[in-house]
Design a protein around this motif. Structure first.
Motif, short mmCIF file in Angstrom:
data_model
loop_
_atom_site.label_atom_id
_atom_site.label_comp_id
_atom_site.label_asym_id
_atom_site.label_seq_id
_atom_site.Cartn_x
_atom_site.Cartn_y
_atom_site.Cartn_z
N GLU A 178 0.82 -1.22 0.00
CA GLU A 178 0.00 0.00 0.00
C GLU A 178 0.85 1.26 0.00
O GLU A 178 0.52 2.24 -0.68
N TRP A 179 1.96 1.25 0.75
CA TRP A 179 2.79 2.46 0.81
C TRP A 179 3.39 2.77 -0.56
O TRP A 179 3.49 3.94 -0.96
N ALA A 180 3.78 1.71 -1.30
CA ALA A 180 4.37 1.92 -2.62
C ALA A 180 3.32 2.45 -3.59
O ALA A 180 3.59 3.35 -4.40
N ALA A 181 2.12 1.89 -3.52
CA ALA A 181 1.04 2.37 -4.40
C ALA A 181 0.71 3.83 -4.10
O ALA A 181 0.53 4.63 -5.04
N GLN A 182 0.66 4.19 -2.83
CA GLN A 182 0.32 5.57 -2.48
C GLN A 182 1.40 6.53 -2.94
O GLN A 182 1.10 7.65 -3.40
N ARG A 183 2.66 6.11 -2.85
CA ARG A 183 3.77 6.95 -3.32
C ARG A 183 3.62 7.24 -4.82
O ARG A 183 3.81 8.38 -5.27
N LEU A 184 3.25 6.23 -5.59
CA LEU A 184 3.09 6.39 -7.04
C LEU A 184 1.90 7.27 -7.38
O LEU A 184 1.95 8.07 -8.31
N ILE A 185 0.83 7.11 -6.62
CA ILE A 185 -0.34 7.97 -6.83
C ILE A 185 0.02 9.42 -6.52
O ILE A 185 -0.34 10.34 -7.28
N ASP A 186 0.75 9.62 -5.43
CA ASP A 186 1.15 10.98 -5.06
C ASP A 186 2.08 11.61 -6.10
O ASP A 186 2.07 12.84 -6.29
N THR B 61 1.61 9.27 -11.19
CA THR B 61 1.76 8.26 -12.24
C THR B 61 0.39 7.77 -12.68
O THR B 61 -0.63 8.01 -12.04
N ASP B 62 0.38 7.04 -13.79
CA ASP B 62 -0.88 6.74 -14.49
C ASP B 62 -1.36 5.30 -14.39
O ASP B 62 -2.54 5.04 -14.64
N GLY B 63 -0.49 4.36 -14.08
CA GLY B 63 -0.91 2.97 -14.08
C GLY B 63 -0.08 2.15 -13.11
O GLY B 63 1.13 2.37 -12.96
N ILE B 64 -0.74 1.18 -12.46
CA ILE B 64 -0.08 0.34 -11.46
C ILE B 64 -0.40 -1.12 -11.75
O ILE B 64 -1.57 -1.52 -11.74
N VAL B 65 0.63 -1.90 -12.03
CA VAL B 65 0.49 -3.34 -12.24
C VAL B 65 0.73 -4.04 -10.90
O VAL B 65 1.77 -3.82 -10.27
N THR B 66 -0.23 -4.88 -10.48
CA THR B 66 -0.13 -5.48 -9.15
C THR B 66 -0.48 -6.96 -9.17
O THR B 66 -1.30 -7.41 -9.97
N ASP B 67 0.16 -7.70 -8.24
CA ASP B 67 -0.25 -9.07 -7.94
C ASP B 67 -1.40 -9.10 -6.95
O ASP B 67 -2.12 -10.10 -6.86
#
Length: 246
Positions: free
Chosen positions: A221-229, A232-238
């Motif tokens: 979650e912390w990594a995803a929030q950093r990218l949103i902040d 960035t435009d897209g997040i590939v996740t498991d």
């Protein structure tokens, strides 16, 4: 090549459903869809007789009961393999899908696809060419095309030559010398980075060039929030069970 409007959602399910089902199988994509995902990432390579099929590794041992290079075998042999039992007993007998299997399912259900061109070593250009031609044929008349991505510039070059209208993205695990110039020469619409590489300066560089910023493989979650902040435009996740897609 710049897309006037970005048609893809932020959240992209990695290899179908990440690690919850055997990767790159129809079972995985169905499970990802059951978690609400509308876009999926997959890996495509060529059989010995030129059939595009789904598999990440060059060799068969990790994710099937086969042996050797997948690209050295014809499709009728690959189609008989068990691509599910390595994961768990509930998926025993799950077959390898062809690229067309997945593509038709996505189109029928209104799902979007991030196609990583994943060539067997030595097949970089051939794989890019064939995948692009098949994608153009299958998605003819569909409003939103698939996004073609690859770590291999040779594959993207061949895809561009075969079907220049299909959008392309350069995958990067490191910021190797010349990556930006090559991405521009290949008329990429996106840079798809190891998520740890993104910072404000890099996001600005990519966006100023008219490209979008995507990340793999984001499972915290912390990594995803950093990218949103970072914007960035897209997040590939498991973690299809953790992140609720928008």
């Amino acid at each position: 090549m710049a897309m006037q409007q970005w048609p893809y959602p932020r959240w992209i399910a990695h290899r179908g459903a990440g690690k919850l089902a055997p990767e790159n199988t129809m079972a995985a994509f169905r499970l990802g869809a059951a978690h609400g995902y509308r876009m999926f990432e997959c890996d495509v390579k060529l059989s010995a007789d030129g059939v595009p099929f789904l598999m990440h590794d060059a060799t068969l041992e990790r994710t099937t009961n086969g042996v050797g290079f997948g690209g050295d075998q014809p499709w009728d042999q690959l189609a008989r393999l068990d691509a599910g039992s390595w994961h768990s007993r509930g998926y025993v007998g799950e077959p390898l899908p062809t690229f067309e299997n997945l593509a038709r399912w996505c189109i029928a259900n209104g799902y979007l696809l991030d196609i990583e061109i994943k060539p067997t070593p030595g097949q970089e250009a051939a794989t890019g060419d064939v995948v692009a031609r098949w994608a153009a044929r299958i998605w003819a008349g569909v409003q939103v095309p698939p996004l073609l991505t690859s770590f291999r510039p040779e594959s993207l070059q061949a895809a561009m030559q075969a079907q220049p209208e299909l959008p392309r993205g350069l995958l990067l695990d490191t910021l190797w010398d010349g990556w930006f110039d090559i991405a521009q020469r290949l008329q990429c619409v996106a840079i798809v980075c190891n998520h740890a590489l993104w910072d404000g300066k890099l996001v600005a560089q990519v966006k100023d060039a008219g490209m979008r910023c995507l990340s793999y493989t984001v499972n915290d979650e912390w990594a995803a929030q950093r990218l949103i902040d970072l914007g960035t435009d897209g997040i590939v996740t498991d973690r299809v069970e953790l992140f609720a897609p928008d």
